[in-house]
Design an enzyme around this catalytic site. Structure first.
Site, mmCIF file in Angstrom:
data_model
loop_
_atom_site.group_PDB
_atom_site.id
_atom_site.type_symbol
_atom_site.label_atom_id
_atom_site.label_comp_id
_atom_site.label_asym_id
_atom_site.label_seq_id
_atom_site.Cartn_x
_atom_site.Cartn_y
_atom_site.Cartn_z
ATOM 1 N N LYS A 75 -114.184 65.778 13.744
ATOM 2 C CA LYS A 75 -115.531 66.354 13.706
ATOM 3 C C LYS A 75 -116.583 65.427 14.320
ATOM 4 O O LYS A 75 -117.576 65.900 14.873
ATOM 5 C CB LYS A 75 -115.920 66.705 12.264
ATOM 6 N N GLY A 138 -116.871 60.235 5.771
ATOM 7 C CA GLY A 138 -116.346 60.686 7.057
ATOM 8 C C GLY A 138 -117.079 61.914 7.561
ATOM 9 O O GLY A 138 -118.195 62.226 7.129
ATOM 10 N N ALA A 140 -116.594 65.130 7.110
ATOM 11 C CA ALA A 140 -116.879 66.198 6.153
ATOM 12 C C ALA A 140 -118.115 65.872 5.332
ATOM 13 O O ALA A 140 -118.991 66.723 5.125
ATOM 14 C CB ALA A 140 -115.680 66.426 5.243
ATOM 15 N N TYR A 224 -108.637 72.350 -0.547
ATOM 16 C CA TYR A 224 -108.029 73.425 -1.325
ATOM 17 C C TYR A 224 -106.534 73.372 -1.096
ATOM 18 O O TYR A 224 -106.047 72.761 -0.128
ATOM 19 C CB TYR A 224 -108.573 74.789 -0.876
#
Length: 285
Positions: A75, A138, A140, A224
Site C-alpha cells: 500500500k 504500516g 493499514a 478476518y
C-alpha cells in the site's frame, strides 16, 4: 471461439495485488456487487513479490485492466505509481485503489479509512472523541489514522519499531491528537483497540500490554478469517475477558464498496453484502 473472445473483451477486469492474497474474500464480495448492481466485471487475485510487483501492475493496465485494489505489503510502495493522487491517499501516502481513466491516466485513492468508519459506526460502538490504541504503523494503520482524527479521536500508536511510530506522529500531528503509546507513562483508559498489523495473516497476534484490556473496551481487528473463526488477536482478547469485539469483515466490504463506486459510479448495498458474506461463513463453521 470468436464470440467468446468478443464477450471476454467486454467484461471489465479488476484485480487485487498483494502477498498473501489466497485468503481474500474480495472475489466473493465483488461477485455479489456485480449481481446486485448488474455491472459486468471480473475480479481476480494476483500474488506478487517485491521483485515483480510493479511489472505485474504495469502489464495488467496495458492489457485492459480498468481498476485494481492493493493490499499488504504494497500500500505504501504503490504510492509513486499513479499519475493523480486523491486526497486520502495524498494525506496517508498509501493507496489501496487504482482507477484507470479514459485518457489512460491512473488515479490512486484509499478507501480503507472510509471502510473502517462505516463499520465502527455500523457496530454502534463508535462516537466522536473516542480514545484509540492503534496497533501497528504500516500501510493499514497509516490508511485509517486521518479518518479517526477527523472524528476527534485521541490516538496512541503502539508498534514494535519506535522509529515508524515517530514517523506517523510527525506525519499526522497537524490533523489532531496522536501520540506514541508508552506503557509506563500512559494512564489513558482506551475505548477501542484496533489491530492494524498483518500478524493475523500469519496465524499470530501483535505484542501489546494486556493490562490495557478491561471490561468495557472494544477490540477490533482489521483482519478476518475466511472461515469466520476469530482471528488470533480477537481470540486472545476474548480469553482475557473482553466481551465486545469484531473482525474487519465489515470494513473489508465497505472499503470494497467505495472502491467499486470509484470504478463504476454506482454504490452497492454494503449491509446486504456483509450479511451475505457472514451467512456464507456460518455455513463453513
Amino acid at each position: 471461439m470468436l464470440q467468446k473472445s468478443i464477450l471476454e473483451k467486454k467484461i471489465k477486469r479488476v484485480t487485487l495485488f498483494g502477498n498473501p492474497v489466497k485468503q481474500s474474500l474480495s472475489p466473493l464480495i465483488h461477485q455479489y456487487f456485480s449481481k446486485e448492481t448488474g455491472v459486468l466485471y471480473q475480479y481476480t487475485l494476483c500474488l506478487c513479490t517485491e521483485e515483480n510487483f510493479f511489472l505485474k501492475i504495469s502489464n495488467f493496465f496495458k492489457n485492459g485492466g480498468i481498476g485494481a485494489n492493493i493490499t499488504v505489503p504494497f500500500k505504501k510502495k504503490i504510492f509513486s505509481v499513479p499519475h493523480i493522487i486523491n486526497k486520502f491517499s495524498r494525506i496517508s501516502k498509501t493507496v489501496n485503489t487504482l482507477i484507470k481513466c479514459s485518457n489512460n491516466k491512473i488515479i490512486g485513492d484509499n478507501t480503507d479509512g472510509l471502510g473502517l468508519l462505516y463499520d465502527l459506526k455500523n457496530l454502534f460502538i463508535f462516537k466522536k472523541n473516542t480514545t484509540v490504541l492503534l496497533l501497528g504503523a504500516g500501510g493499514a494503520a497509516t490508511s485509517v489514522i486521518y479518518h479517526l482524527l477527523m472524528e476527534n479521536c485521541l490516538i496512541y500508536i503502539s508498534n514494535r519499531t519506535l522509529m515508524k511510530s515517530k514517523i506517523l506522529i510527525k506525519q499526522f500531528k497537524k490533523f489532531g491528537k496522536i501520540f506514541i503509546f508508552e506503557e509506563y507513562k500512559c494512564s489513558q483508559i482506551f475505548d477501542i483497540i484496533i489491530n492494524a498489523t498483518s500478524s493475523g495473516l500469519y496465524g499470530s497476534y501483535p505484542i501489546f500490554p494486556l493490562s490495557v484490556l478491561h471490561h468495557d473496551i472494544f477490540c477490533y481487528d482489521i483482519s478476518y478469517n475466511k472461515n469466520g473463526n476469530l482471528t488470533p488477536f480477537l481470540k486472545l482478547c476474548k480469553n482475557y475477558g473482553v466481551k465486545n469485539f469484531s473482525d474487519g469483515l465489515g470494513m473489508l466490504v465497505a472499503q470494497a464498496a467505495y472502491s467499486f463506486f470509484a470504478w463504476f459510479k454506482i454504490m452497492p448495498n454494503i449491509q446486504s453484502t456483509i450479511m451475505f458474506i457472514r451467512s456464507l461463513n456460518e455455513k463453513l463453521l
